[in-house]
Design an enzyme around this catalytic site. Structure first.
Site, PDB file in Angstrom:
ATOM      1  N   LYS A 177       0.886  -1.179   0.000  1.00 55.10           N
ATOM      2  CA  LYS A 177       0.000   0.000   0.000  1.00 55.10           C
ATOM      3  C   LYS A 177       0.919   1.223   0.000  1.00 55.10           C
ATOM      4  O   LYS A 177       1.426   1.633   1.029  1.00 55.10           O
ATOM      5  CB  LYS A 177      -0.878  -0.010   1.259  1.00 55.10           C
ATOM      6  CG  LYS A 177      -2.204   0.753   1.135  1.00 55.10           C
ATOM      7  CD  LYS A 177      -2.083   2.224   0.773  1.00 55.10           C
ATOM      8  CE  LYS A 177      -1.729   3.089   1.961  1.00 55.10           C
ATOM      9  NZ  LYS A 177      -1.449   4.506   1.529  1.00 55.10           N
ATOM     10  N   GLU A 252       9.905   2.198  10.737  1.00 54.93           N
ATOM     11  CA  GLU A 252      10.929   3.220  10.488  1.00 54.93           C
ATOM     12  C   GLU A 252      10.214   4.560  10.508  1.00 54.93           C
ATOM     13  O   GLU A 252       9.362   4.819   9.666  1.00 54.93           O
ATOM     14  CB  GLU A 252      11.593   3.026   9.121  1.00 54.93           C
ATOM     15  CG  GLU A 252      12.541   1.862   9.048  1.00 54.93           C
ATOM     16  CD  GLU A 252      13.728   1.987   9.961  1.00 54.93           C
ATOM     17  OE1 GLU A 252      14.024   3.108  10.466  1.00 54.93           O
ATOM     18  OE2 GLU A 252      14.361   0.953  10.214  1.00 54.93           O
ATOM     19  N   CYS A 286      13.985  11.222   6.050  1.00 55.26           N
ATOM     20  CA  CYS A 286      13.997  10.874   7.474  1.00 55.26           C
ATOM     21  C   CYS A 286      15.394  11.070   8.054  1.00 55.26           C
ATOM     22  O   CYS A 286      15.557  11.229   9.255  1.00 55.26           O
ATOM     23  CB  CYS A 286      13.491   9.462   7.704  1.00 55.26           C
ATOM     24  SG  CYS A 286      14.230   8.261   6.626  1.00 55.26           S
ATOM     25  N   GLU A 387      10.500  16.794  14.473  1.00 51.27           N
ATOM     26  CA  GLU A 387      10.722  16.607  13.040  1.00 51.27           C
ATOM     27  C   GLU A 387       9.815  17.550  12.260  1.00 51.27           C
ATOM     28  O   GLU A 387       8.599  17.565  12.456  1.00 51.27           O
ATOM     29  CB  GLU A 387      10.420  15.162  12.651  1.00 51.27           C
ATOM     30  CG  GLU A 387      10.648  14.906  11.182  1.00 51.27           C
ATOM     31  CD  GLU A 387      10.535  13.439  10.806  1.00 51.27           C
ATOM     32  OE1 GLU A 387       9.445  12.868  10.941  1.00 51.27           O
ATOM     33  OE2 GLU A 387      11.547  12.861  10.355  1.00 51.27           O
TER      34      GLU A 387
END
Ligand code: NAI
Ligand code: MG
Length: 497
Positions: A177, A252, A286, A387
């Site tokens: 997906k 992750e 990331c 972040e």
């Protein structure tokens, strides 16, 4: 502009529409009027079909010799090479990363295909002596079953490949997906696997939104492995769902990566690495270097050159080969970045450049943002802790290596970090002390190679690693086998030979 593509799901070896018949738009983040295509808006029913197909295909695929499985991956790798330029252009257009970086994204998939194809002839286990006579001990990797793979938009082909290739070589079947912002790149990968001869049902692809198509995949009782890359928020939800049924789960998630610049660093090199780390992929990696901790002896000099370079970046349509930085992926991401700019200003950080959306001319057609540098940040500021996932970097002065390390580690994440120094002692101390899964010396925080483990400590992940042989641990289980050829009952720990 290429005409819009009407795409389908890939289930049980066939291209099919979503059961609902609904579709969603994939638009170019650099040019909103450029409709790339329509993709199926899948729901639980589509996921049900895909998972069932994967379950049925598993019976034969798990028994297919791993080197034969590897041959399909080799073929896929070769086809990716042939189609690399077309795929990279599709990717730059749907995701907005500079063409050169889009090519690199495809290259990662190529590398991963070849590497994991090779694992078809390795997947080494152990043999070891037994404590009893006439007894043999060994371990083998066994596949786990149906894997649900949920991927983000920032590496639209590399991340799906990082999950697909090891899952397949271990003998699992998969349902992918992909992110709703980049379904075309995932489609291109799945199409290559189809053309390379992957048997029906082994790879299934279901496009759609997270809560509608991702959540049912996570929840489905037949998915035995879930591998997720994306936000911590969704990762936490996924983990909670998986916990109840003890699914294998590889997460992750975010990062707040740091470059430590010491007083003895080659400043020119450090600036170059910092610019690449902070603004490459528009900061949407990331592993992006969103914090620079700089020794106070070189802080002023470093920040002056750094800001100058940030301002000089060429921003625009990623398909233009001169462009170094493309747009943000979508409106939501733009709003997130805007929000953090306001937060940074309120916290008293000094805005050294950027801090606003780019407008005028072609910029009005896309989600372009100025490279943004905040100076004199304190480590506790939210812009230095959370972040942001955009072209925003926080400069933090430090008095020495110890303080730099402490600041570097004082975040919830632990993905990547680096140090610029000419002193090997400092480099080794930082190497030992930094609580990150990836560490660089005299290089930026980005630039992972696929044959080394990738992943983070602390809240970046849940202890698993992607890529390299480490990935096999996510997609296989060790089976320990004892063969007693003594012809009599031998009791471990009791009978002494
Ligand atoms: P997201 O976490 O919402 O999306 C990642 C994937 O998860 C997509 O395929 C999405 O459809 C799927 N998903 C969403 N909700 C789900 C659910 N309830 N169940 C199952 N699957 C679900 O990330 P998004 O919204 O694209 O980005 C938000 C933030 O996440 C970014 O600002 C960034 O901070 C972080 N992020 C981190 C990435 C990384 O590489 N670690 C990649 C992308 C985003
Ligand atoms: Mg898009």
């Amino acid at each position: 502009m290429a005409p819009p593509k009407i795409s389908k799901n890939f289930i049980n070896g066939e291209w099919v529409e979503a059961v609902s018949g609904e579709a969603f738009e994939n638009i170019n983040p650099a040019q909103h009027q450029d409709l790339i295509g329509l993709f199926p808006r899948s729901s639980g029913e589509d996921v049900e079909r895909a998972v069932t197909a994967a379950r049925d295909a598993y019976r034969a695929w798990r028994l297919t010799p791993a080197p034969r499985r590897g041959e399909i991956l080799y073929r896929a790798g070769r086809m990716l090479i042939e189609r690399k330029e077309m795929i990279a252009r599709d990717m730059a257009r749907e995701m907005g990363k500079a063409l050169e970086e889009a090519r690199a994204d495809v290259q990662e998939a190529i590398d991963m295909a070849f590497y994991m194809a090779g694992e078809g002839r390795r997947q080494f286990g152990q043999t070891t002596p037994s404590e009893l006579p006439d007894k043999f001990c060994m371990t083998v990797r066994s596949p786990v079953g149906v894997c649900g793979l949920i991927t983000p938009w920032n590496f639209p082909m590399a991340i799906p490949a990082w999950k697909l290739m090891p899952a397949l070589i271990c003998g699992n079947t998969v349902v992918l997906k992909p992110a709703e912002d980049t379904p075309l790149s995932a489609y291109n990968l799945v199409k290559v696997l189809e053309d390379a001869g992957i048997p029906r049902g082994v790879v299934n692809y279901v496009a759609g939104f997270g809560p509608e198509a991702g959540a049912p995949l996570v929840k489905h009782p037949l998915t035995r492995v879930i591998s997720f890359t994306g936000s911590s928020e969704v990762g936490r939800e996924v983990a909670q769902v998986c916990a109840g049924s003890f699914k294998h789960l590889c997460l992750e998630m975010g990062g707040k990566n740091v470059i430590l610049v010491m007083e003895d660093a080659d400043l020119e090199l450090a600036v170059e690495g910092a610019v690449w780390g902070a603004f490459g992929t528009t900061g949407q990696r990331c592993t992006a270097a969103s914090r620079l901790v700089i020794h106070k002896a070189v802080y002023r000099q470093f920040s002056e050159i750094f800001v100058e370079r940030a301002k000089a970046l060429r921003i625009g349509d990623p398909l233009d080969p001169r462009v170094q930085m493309g747009p943000l992926i979508n409106q939501t991401q733009l709003e997130t970045v805007d929000r953090y700019i306001a937060i940074g200003k309120n916290e008293g950080a000094k805005l050294l450049c950027g801090g606003h959306r780019l407008t005028g001319g072609a910029y009005d057609q896309g989600w372009f943002y100025a490279p943004t540098v905040f100076g004199d940040c304190s480590p506790q500021m939210r812009i230095a802790q959370e972040e942001i996932f955009g072209p925003v970097v926080a400069l933090i002065p430090a008095t020495d290596l110890d303080q730099a390390i402490e600041i570097g580690n004082n975040v919830v994440y632990g993905l990547s970090s680096s140090i610029y120094t000419a002193d090997v002692n400092k480099a080794f101390r930082a190497m030992r002390e930094m609580e990150t899964g990836i560490f660089y010396v005299n290089a930026s925080t980005i630039g992972a190679e696929i044959h080394l483990p990738f992943g983070g400590m602390k809240q970046t992940g849940n202890g698993h690693r992607e890529a390299a042989v480490a990935a096999l641990d996510v997609y296989s289980e060790w089976k320990t086998i004892y063969v007693d050829y003594s012809g009599k009952l031998q009791r471990a720990q009791i009978d002494q030979a």
